[in-house]
Design a protein around this motif. Structure first.
Motif, PDB file in Angstrom:
ATOM      1  N   ARG A   4       7.506 -39.629  -2.499  1.00 12.71           N
ATOM      2  CA  ARG A   4       6.767 -40.287  -1.413  1.00 12.71           C
ATOM      3  C   ARG A   4       5.625 -41.076  -2.051  1.00 12.71           C
ATOM      4  O   ARG A   4       4.773 -40.519  -2.733  1.00 12.71           O
ATOM      5  CB  ARG A   4       6.193 -39.261  -0.453  1.00 12.71           C
ATOM      6  N   GLU A  24       8.636 -34.873  -2.839  1.00 23.43           N
ATOM      7  CA  GLU A  24       8.776 -34.170  -1.562  1.00 23.43           C
ATOM      8  C   GLU A  24       9.515 -32.838  -1.683  1.00 23.43           C
ATOM      9  O   GLU A  24       9.401 -31.991  -0.807  1.00 23.43           O
ATOM     10  CB  GLU A  24       9.462 -35.079  -0.537  1.00 23.43           C
ATOM     11  N   GLU A  77       3.731 -30.196   2.640  1.00 23.93           N
ATOM     12  CA  GLU A  77       5.127 -29.963   2.250  1.00 23.93           C
ATOM     13  C   GLU A  77       5.470 -28.495   2.343  1.00 23.93           C
ATOM     14  O   GLU A  77       4.750 -27.615   2.149  1.00 23.93           O
ATOM     15  CB  GLU A  77       5.372 -30.462   0.810  1.00 23.93           C
TER      16      GLU A  77
END
Length: 77
Positions: A4, A24, A77
């Motif tokens: 990301r 990610e 996350e």
């Protein structure tokens, strides 16, 4: 691995910018930065060796906001 994009140094122009990503899958940080000069490398090596599978890069302090944003992304996350 899905990276990301978090942010780029907007003051580097089109000469390649220090950039921060978050993986990610692992929440690891991926950092593109400037190569360090010999004097900086000497100071880094005073603290210990740099293994062949590692590198040291420099990113400008003005990117602190981008790094903080990457921390927030990793926490989500």
């Amino acid at each position: 691995m899905a990276l990301r994009f978090v942010g780029k140094d907007d003051k580097s122009g089109d000469h390649g910018s220090p950039t921060v990503f978050v993986d990610e899958d692992t929440s690891d940080f991926i950092v593109q930065g400037w190569k360090i000069d010999a004097a900086t490398e000497e100071q880094v090596l005073a603290a210990g060796s740099i293994p062949d599978h590692e590198t040291v890069v420099r990113i400008p302090a003005r990117m602190a906001k981008v790094l903080k944003e990457a921390l927030n992304v990793a926490e989500l996350e």
